[in-house]
Design a protein around this motif. Structure first.
Motif, PDB file in Angstrom:
ATOM      1  N   VAL A   1      55.490  24.568  34.026  1.00  0.00           N
ATOM      2  CA  VAL A   1      54.490  25.477  34.586  1.00  0.00           C
ATOM      3  C   VAL A   1      53.313  25.645  33.633  1.00  0.00           C
ATOM      4  CG1 VAL A   1      54.084  27.880  35.271  1.00  0.00           C
ATOM      5  CG2 VAL A   1      56.154  26.695  36.049  1.00  0.00           C
ATOM      6  N   ALA A   2      53.597  25.691  32.327  1.00  0.00           N
ATOM      7  CA  ALA A   2      52.554  25.945  31.339  1.00  0.00           C
ATOM      8  C   ALA A   2      51.468  24.869  31.356  1.00  0.00           C
ATOM      9  CB  ALA A   2      53.167  26.038  29.945  1.00  0.00           C
ATOM     10  N   TYR A   3      51.811  23.646  31.704  1.00  0.00           N
ATOM     11  CA  TYR A   3      50.819  22.575  31.735  1.00  0.00           C
ATOM     12  C   TYR A   3      49.700  22.855  32.745  1.00  0.00           C
ATOM     13  CZ  TYR A   3      53.962  19.537  29.017  1.00  0.00           C
ATOM     14  OH  TYR A   3      54.758  18.995  28.039  1.00  0.00           O
ATOM     15  N   LEU A   4      50.034  23.610  33.788  1.00  0.00           N
ATOM     16  CA  LEU A   4      49.097  23.788  34.897  1.00  0.00           C
ATOM     17  C   LEU A   4      48.441  25.159  34.936  1.00  0.00           C
ATOM     18  CD1 LEU A   4      51.366  22.056  37.520  1.00  0.00           C
ATOM     19  CD2 LEU A   4      49.120  21.229  36.857  1.00  0.00           C
ATOM     20  N   GLN A   5      48.826  26.036  34.030  1.00  0.00           N
ATOM     21  CA  GLN A   5      48.289  27.385  34.095  1.00  0.00           C
ATOM     22  C   GLN A   5      46.837  27.429  33.632  1.00  0.00           C
ATOM     23  OE1 GLN A   5      50.300  28.644  36.258  1.00  0.00           O
ATOM     24  NE2 GLN A   5      50.142  30.645  35.275  1.00  0.00           N
ATOM     25  N   PRO A   6      45.975  28.142  34.370  1.00  0.00           N
ATOM     26  CA  PRO A   6      44.585  28.312  33.925  1.00  0.00           C
ATOM     27  C   PRO A   6      44.523  29.199  32.696  1.00  0.00           C
ATOM     28  CG  PRO A   6      45.042  29.683  35.832  1.00  0.00           C
ATOM     29  CD  PRO A   6      46.254  28.830  35.637  1.00  0.00           C
ATOM     30  N   ALA A   7      43.403  29.158  31.994  1.00  0.00           N
ATOM     31  CA  ALA A   7      43.238  29.971  30.786  1.00  0.00           C
ATOM     32  C   ALA A   7      43.394  31.456  31.098  1.00  0.00           C
ATOM     33  CB  ALA A   7      41.876  29.697  30.161  1.00  0.00           C
ATOM     34  N   GLU A   8      42.943  31.872  32.273  1.00  0.00           N
ATOM     35  CA  GLU A   8      43.139  33.247  32.718  1.00  0.00           C
ATOM     36  C   GLU A   8      43.259  33.260  34.240  1.00  0.00           C
ATOM     37  OE1 GLU A   8      39.920  35.914  32.044  1.00  0.00           O
ATOM     38  OE2 GLU A   8      38.380  34.419  32.457  1.00  0.00           O
ATOM     39  N   THR A   9      43.963  34.242  34.734  1.00  0.00           N
ATOM     40  CA  THR A   9      44.111  34.385  36.177  1.00  0.00           C
ATOM     41  C   THR A   9      43.335  35.597  36.642  1.00  0.00           C
ATOM     42  OG1 THR A   9      46.153  35.671  35.894  1.00  0.00           O
ATOM     43  CG2 THR A   9      46.378  33.284  36.207  1.00  0.00           C
ATOM     44  N   VAL A  10      42.933  35.558  37.899  1.00  0.00           N
ATOM     45  CA  VAL A  10      42.123  36.626  38.487  1.00  0.00           C
ATOM     46  C   VAL A  10      42.808  37.111  39.752  1.00  0.00           C
ATOM     47  CG1 VAL A  10      39.880  37.248  39.453  1.00  0.00           C
ATOM     48  CG2 VAL A  10      40.013  35.586  37.582  1.00  0.00           C
ATOM     49  N   GLU A  11      43.143  38.405  39.792  1.00  0.00           N
ATOM     50  CA  GLU A  11      43.825  38.969  40.951  1.00  0.00           C
ATOM     51  C   GLU A  11      42.862  39.374  42.062  1.00  0.00           C
ATOM     52  OE1 GLU A  11      47.092  39.339  41.739  1.00  0.00           O
ATOM     53  OE2 GLU A  11      47.516  38.117  39.983  1.00  0.00           O
ATOM     54  N   ALA A  12      41.593  39.572  41.718  1.00  0.00           N
ATOM     55  CA  ALA A  12      40.627  40.023  42.721  1.00  0.00           C
ATOM     56  C   ALA A  12      40.518  39.025  43.860  1.00  0.00           C
ATOM     57  CB  ALA A  12      39.261  40.215  42.065  1.00  0.00           C
ATOM     58  N   LEU A  13      40.280  39.551  45.047  1.00  0.00           N
ATOM     59  CA  LEU A  13      40.168  38.697  46.227  1.00  0.00           C
ATOM     60  C   LEU A  13      38.864  37.908  46.168  1.00  0.00           C
ATOM     61  CD1 LEU A  13      41.717  38.201  48.952  1.00  0.00           C
ATOM     62  CD2 LEU A  13      40.078  39.788  49.980  1.00  0.00           C
ATOM     63  N   PRO A  14      38.928  36.580  46.220  1.00  0.00           N
ATOM     64  CA  PRO A  14      37.698  35.787  46.212  1.00  0.00           C
ATOM     65  C   PRO A  14      36.994  35.850  47.563  1.00  0.00           C
ATOM     66  CG  PRO A  14      39.594  34.356  46.450  1.00  0.00           C
ATOM     67  CD  PRO A  14      40.134  35.745  46.261  1.00  0.00           C
ATOM     68  N   PRO A  15      35.773  35.346  47.651  1.00  0.00           N
ATOM     69  CA  PRO A  15      35.081  35.326  48.944  1.00  0.00           C
ATOM     70  C   PRO A  15      35.884  34.542  49.976  1.00  0.00           C
ATOM     71  CG  PRO A  15      33.564  34.816  47.160  1.00  0.00           C
ATOM     72  CD  PRO A  15      34.941  34.813  46.565  1.00  0.00           C
ATOM     73  N   PRO A  16      35.865  34.977  51.230  1.00  0.00           N
ATOM     74  CA  PRO A  16      36.655  34.296  52.264  1.00  0.00           C
ATOM     75  C   PRO A  16      36.081  32.929  52.608  1.00  0.00           C
ATOM     76  CG  PRO A  16      35.296  35.990  53.247  1.00  0.00           C
ATOM     77  CD  PRO A  16      35.132  36.134  51.768  1.00  0.00           C
ATOM     78  N   PRO A  17      36.922  32.042  53.116  1.00  0.00           N
ATOM     79  CA  PRO A  17      36.433  30.741  53.578  1.00  0.00           C
ATOM     80  C   PRO A  17      35.528  30.904  54.803  1.00  0.00           C
ATOM     81  CG  PRO A  17      38.839  30.768  53.351  1.00  0.00           C
ATOM     82  CD  PRO A  17      38.373  32.182  53.276  1.00  0.00           C
ATOM     83  N   ASP A  18      34.810  29.860  55.141  1.00  0.00           N
ATOM     84  CA  ASP A  18      33.973  29.875  56.338  1.00  0.00           C
ATOM     85  C   ASP A  18      34.819  30.191  57.566  1.00  0.00           C
ATOM     86  OD1 ASP A  18      31.811  29.198  54.812  1.00  0.00           O
ATOM     87  OD2 ASP A  18      31.875  27.048  55.284  1.00  0.00           O
ATOM     88  N   GLY A  19      34.278  31.032  58.427  1.00  0.00           N
ATOM     89  CA  GLY A  19      34.984  31.395  59.657  1.00  0.00           C
ATOM     90  C   GLY A  19      35.927  32.566  59.503  1.00  0.00           C
ATOM     91  N   MET A  20      36.023  33.134  58.285  1.00  0.00           N
ATOM     92  CA  MET A  20      36.885  34.275  58.050  1.00  0.00           C
ATOM     93  C   MET A  20      36.065  35.391  57.407  1.00  0.00           C
ATOM     94  SD  MET A  20      40.348  32.370  56.665  1.00  0.00           S
ATOM     95  CE  MET A  20      41.445  33.708  57.166  1.00  0.00           C
ATOM     96  N   ARG A  21      36.628  36.596  57.399  1.00  0.00           N
ATOM     97  CA  ARG A  21      35.962  37.732  56.765  1.00  0.00           C
ATOM     98  C   ARG A  21      37.003  38.555  56.027  1.00  0.00           C
ATOM     99  NH1 ARG A  21      37.299  42.330  59.448  1.00  0.00           N
ATOM    100  NH2 ARG A  21      38.021  42.120  61.606  1.00  0.00           N
ATOM    101  N   GLU A  22      36.538  39.345  55.088  1.00  0.00           N
ATOM    102  CA  GLU A  22      37.454  40.202  54.346  1.00  0.00           C
ATOM    103  C   GLU A  22      37.948  41.328  55.247  1.00  0.00           C
ATOM    104  OE1 GLU A  22      37.606  42.802  50.192  1.00  0.00           O
ATOM    105  OE2 GLU A  22      36.041  41.279  50.518  1.00  0.00           O
ATOM    106  N   ALA A  23      39.255  41.554  55.227  1.00  0.00           N
ATOM    107  CA  ALA A  23      39.834  42.610  56.051  1.00  0.00           C
ATOM    108  C   ALA A  23      39.439  43.984  55.521  1.00  0.00           C
ATOM    109  CB  ALA A  23      41.355  42.474  56.066  1.00  0.00           C
ATOM    110  N   THR A  24      39.334  44.934  56.434  1.00  0.00           N
ATOM    111  CA  THR A  24      38.954  46.301  56.070  1.00  0.00           C
ATOM    112  C   THR A  24      40.152  47.236  56.234  1.00  0.00           C
ATOM    113  OG1 THR A  24      38.302  46.895  58.319  1.00  0.00           O
ATOM    114  CG2 THR A  24      36.635  45.826  56.927  1.00  0.00           C
ATOM    115  N   LEU A  25      40.013  48.448  55.703  1.00  0.00           N
ATOM    116  CA  LEU A  25      41.051  49.461  55.909  1.00  0.00           C
ATOM    117  C   LEU A  25      41.241  49.745  57.390  1.00  0.00           C
ATOM    118  CD1 LEU A  25      40.354  52.036  53.039  1.00  0.00           C
ATOM    119  CD2 LEU A  25      42.338  50.536  53.291  1.00  0.00           C
ATOM    120  N   ALA A  26      40.156  49.689  58.144  1.00  0.00           N
ATOM    121  CA  ALA A  26      40.255  49.912  59.585  1.00  0.00           C
ATOM    122  C   ALA A  26      41.100  48.817  60.237  1.00  0.00           C
ATOM    123  CB  ALA A  26      38.864  49.952  60.213  1.00  0.00           C
ATOM    124  N   ASP A  27      40.964  47.576  59.776  1.00  0.00           N
ATOM    125  CA  ASP A  27      41.805  46.485  60.291  1.00  0.00           C
ATOM    126  C   ASP A  27      43.265  46.774  60.040  1.00  0.00           C
ATOM    127  OD1 ASP A  27      39.696  44.797  61.184  1.00  0.00           O
ATOM    128  OD2 ASP A  27      39.384  44.058  59.144  1.00  0.00           O
TER     129      ASP A  27
END
Length: 239
Positions: free
Chosen positions: A15-41
């Motif tokens: 696993v260590a061979y493939l790990q990035p220098a740091e990981t990011v838990e934040a949600l990245p921008p959605p792919p085309d055709g999708m949107r970020e879900a809201t609390l209302a959703d």
């Protein structure tokens, strides 16, 4: 008489061979055709799921993949359970952000129709049901429309049949991947890395925790062996 625990071929070294220098838990921008879900959703999803005569005094969640080793919310009880009619499969693609990239997209686990699946059942705190469900949905359904919407299933836990929420692939979503051989899946899992880590880490953690729970998944066990082979060939061939 005690038995010797199975030794995974895929280890933290691989696993260590493939790990990035740091990981990011934040949600990245959605792919085309999708949107970020809201609390209302998420609130609307909860209202739909709990609309009916069953008041759901107990709310259980059935975990089959990363929720086993990284629960999204608090729980007050955990059991192992057997779900008939669904099986865990690397059928959710293609992931180009969390555990994959445009060059090496990843494949995530979801429940697909047929067979059976053993996993973990988590009972949510009854006085914080909605709060916990929103955390769960934020984790599993960060983008809309979702490719694996939550649904009710019946899971055997010892002598009980528990009604639980889980996430099953929508075969019509456009993100359903099928027909790949074990070798083809292993090729993907041995290379893909994204903002939250690698597919090798995801597979290792899932198999390791299932084994700790006394659950042996022959398909995932074969995959972890194949992925380890590929990582060794790529990173250790000249040693």
């Amino acid at each position: 008489m005690s038995t010797t625990p199975r030794q995974m071929r895929l280890t933290a070294r691989h696993v260590a061979y493939l790990q990035p220098a740091e990981t990011v838990e934040a949600l990245p921008p959605p792919p085309d055709g999708m949107r970020e879900a809201t609390l209302a959703d998420h609130a609307a999803t909860i209202e739909t799921l709990f609309d009916g005569p069953d008041h759901h005094d107990e709310t259980w969640v059935f975990a089959y993949g990363s929720l086993i080793w990284k629960p999204a919310c608090d729980y007050v009880e955990m059991r192992t359970g057997l779900l008939h009619g669904w099986h865990r499969a690397f059928c959710l693609g293609w992931n180009t952000r969390f555990r994959g990239s445009e060059d090496n997209p990843g494949l995530m686990l979801a429940l697909d129709r047929g067979g059976a699946c053993k996993g973990a059942l988590y009972r949510l705190p009854p006085d914080r049901r909605d709060e916990c469900l929103i955390k769960l949905f934020e984790r599993e359904m960060g983008w809309m429309p979702t490719a694996f919407p939550p649904r009710w299933v019946r899971v055997r836990a010892g002598e009980r049949i528990v009604r639980a929420l889980t996430f099953c692939i929508d075969r019509n979503s456009g993100r359903y991947v099928s027909g790949l051989s074990d070798d083809q899946i292993a090729d993907v899992l041995a290379r893909a890395t994204g903002t939250r880590g690698s597919m090798a880490e995801y597979l290792h953690a899932t198999v390791d925790h299932l084994e700790q729970m006394g659950i042996h998944d022959p398909h995932l066990w074969r995959l972890q062996h194949l992925v380890a082979e590929r990582i060794e060939a790529a990173y250790e061939a000249d040693r």
